[in-house]
Design an enzyme around this catalytic site. Structure first.
Site, PDB file in Angstrom:
ATOM      1  N   VAL A  85      17.733 -13.242   4.428  1.00  0.00           N
ATOM      2  CA  VAL A  85      18.040 -14.417   3.745  1.00  0.00           C
ATOM      3  C   VAL A  85      18.335 -15.424   4.701  1.00  0.00           C
ATOM      4  CG1 VAL A  85      18.808 -15.288   1.655  1.00  0.00           C
ATOM      5  CG2 VAL A  85      18.202 -12.848   1.597  1.00  0.00           C
ATOM      6  N   GLU A 176      41.213   3.987  15.373  1.00  0.00           N
ATOM      7  CA  GLU A 176      40.363   5.250  15.241  1.00  0.00           C
ATOM      8  C   GLU A 176      39.347   5.545  16.446  1.00  0.00           C
ATOM      9  OE1 GLU A 176      40.279   5.764  10.405  1.00  0.00           O
ATOM     10  OE2 GLU A 176      38.347   4.925  11.265  1.00  0.00           O
TER      11      GLU A 176
END
Ligand SMILES: Cc1cc2nc3c(=O)[nH]c(=O)nc-3n(C[C@H](O)[C@H](O)[C@H](O)COP(=O)(O)OP(=O)(O)OC[C@H]3O[C@@H](n4cnc5c(N)ncnc54)[C@H](O)[C@@H]3O)c2cc1C
Length: 431
Positions: A85, A176
């Site tokens: 878009v 992480e």
């Protein structure tokens, strides 16, 4: 050109972005009396919390991705179009995309956030990010290729460029990634690259403030830091990165670290959408919405998820940009679309905080859920369960579960493939 979508008597809801918010909204509107059109620049939903495992060769991209068309196979009122878009024409009630324009009765913007480089071009051009499956794969390929280069390089100094990694940002993603890299250093490198001395690999985690996992209990920040240090990660707090030339990472205190890879995990921002008025955005480019996710200044345009900024006493800067607000807003908006047709009063959005968590390699995690705080093995089990539960698709859940079991038992994963596309076939539409 108008995008080909069957005309119908039903009102049309166009959803931009099939992330956690957009996908939940579309699914909840299945079999309703609306025509729903989901437009996304990709043909699959991405499970972003596990991107880092793809980047660290722990999971295949297909196990954390789900094709939209498969998700909607059974629902006749939902249409998917792959397209990016570009702008919105609120007056004409249409969006313009790279495949043409689409008219709407109601528009829901859920196109998420992007990496925030805070205006620094050097980081934008040279840092690795993990904000899409493609980027995660790119990091995996580069890392594995660099190990291959390091093994044929006899000069110690030159080898460091291939081996050392700097991670910027000590939030859940940075923590992480650092944990996963330290496991790779400990368990994989000595087996796959026997001639390399794994001790030569330095993993740095740089955090601008004085606490890792900011937003969680400081004790958990300290626990995560201890876990990482025990695994050999060099954690530097109060360390701001100011430049990177592809060879050296420069910090504000004058420090210089040689590293061929800088992983940027220092935050997100949003993109403005052309056609939506300036006043509808806040300074971080989030779209200001009311309690019903309706965009300020419009009657038929909504925003959900990372993109939406719904301010309240409890959340004066909007909800945290994590999965749960997006999922819950998608659900609530779907409910309100249905209630609207039934002539019932709309329900204001109320966020239910389900908690935060981060894992630091095998057996270690920190979690805060409903006032309870956990760390260590139990928190790690919760982390595993929550992520498996949240994954989309039964096949994905099973594949990821068995991957984790296999990895846990063997300390090894056989996904370390360097797959680069070198397709030179020209495939263009005739004029
Ligand atoms: C590495 C990483 C780790 C994370 N870990 C966690 C975690 O452990 N727990 C947690 O709760 N959250 C985590 N998050 C945050 C979480 O993923 C987001 O908050 C969540 O995805 C937001 O959902 P959303 O629906 O707003 O947007 P997204 O899920 O980002 O989806 C946006 C969608 O819009 C599409 N799109 C974008 N621009 C356009 C366009 N112009 N046209 C068409 N389509 C477009 C994209 O392709 C995408 O499908 C993590 C994020 C990252 C990057």
């Amino acid at each position: 050109m108008r995008v080909n979508i069957p005309e119908s008597d039903q009102e049309r809801i166009v959803i931009v972005g099939g992330g956690f918010g957009g996908l939940m909204l579309a699914k909840k509107l299945a079999k309703c009396n609306y025509q729903v059109v989901l437009v996304d620049k990709r043909n699959y939903h991405q499970f972003q919390p596990l991107f880092y495992q793809v980047a660290m060769a722990g999971l295949e991209p297909s196990s954390i991705s789900f094709p939209f068309r498969k998700a909607f196979q059974r629902f006749d009122n939902i249409y998917f179009r792959i397209g990016e878009v570009q702008n919105v024409e609120p007056e004409a009630k249409r969006i313009n995309t790279d495949i043409g324009h689409i008219n709407f009765d109601h528009l829901v913007l859920g196109y998420g956030a992007k990496t925030n480089f805070f205006g620094n071009k050097a980081f934008e051009e040279k840092a690795f990010t993990i904000k899409s499956t493609g980027q995660a794969l790119n990091l995996r390929n580069t890392m594995l290729s660099d190990y291959e280069q390091a093994i044929i390089e006899s000069d110690f100094e030159k080898r460091q460029w291939f081996l050392d990694i700097v991670i910027v940002g000590g939030g859940p993603t940075g923590v992480e990634v650092a944990g996963a890299l330290s496991e790779m250093k400990k368990y994989i490198l000595p087996k796959d690259y026997k001639e390399l001395d794994a001790k030569e690999v330095d993993i740095y985690l740089l955090q601008g403030s004085d606490q890792l996992l900011q937003g969680m209990d400081p004790k958990h920040g300290n626990t995560a830091e201890r876990y990482l240090k025990e695994r050999g990660v060099i954690v530097k707090k109060n360390t701001r990165v100011v430049d990177y030339d592809g060879e050296f990472v420069i910090t504000k205190d004058g420090g210089k670290i040689k590293a061929g890879k800088l992983i940027w995990a220092a935050g997100v921002t949003c993109s403005r959408m052309d056609g939506i008025s300036e006043e509808s955005f806040n300074s971080r480019n989030r779209i200001l919405v009311d309690d019903f996710n309706k965009v300020k200044g419009y009657d038929d345009i909504y925003a959900i998820g990372d993109l939406a900024c719904m301010m309240s006493e409890e959340y004066p800067y909007g909800h945290p940009q994590v999965a749960q607000p997006a999922i819950q807003q998608g659900k609530n908006l779907a409910l309100n679309f249905k209630r609207r047709q039934q002539g019932k009063a709309l329900k204001p959005f109320k966020y239910r905080d389900l908690g935060t968590m981060a894992t630091i390699g095998r057996n270690k995690a920190v979690a805060e859920i409903g006032g309870f705080k956990f760390k260590g093995f139990f928190a790690w089990l919760i982390w595993l369960f929550v992520h498996l539960y949240a994954l989309i698709g039964t096949r994905n859940k099973i594949v990821v579960f068995f991957n984790w079991i296999w990895n846990y038992m063997t300390y090894d994963q056989s996904l370390r493939l360097i797959i680069n596309s070198n397709n030179e076939v020209k495939h263009e539409k005739p004029e």
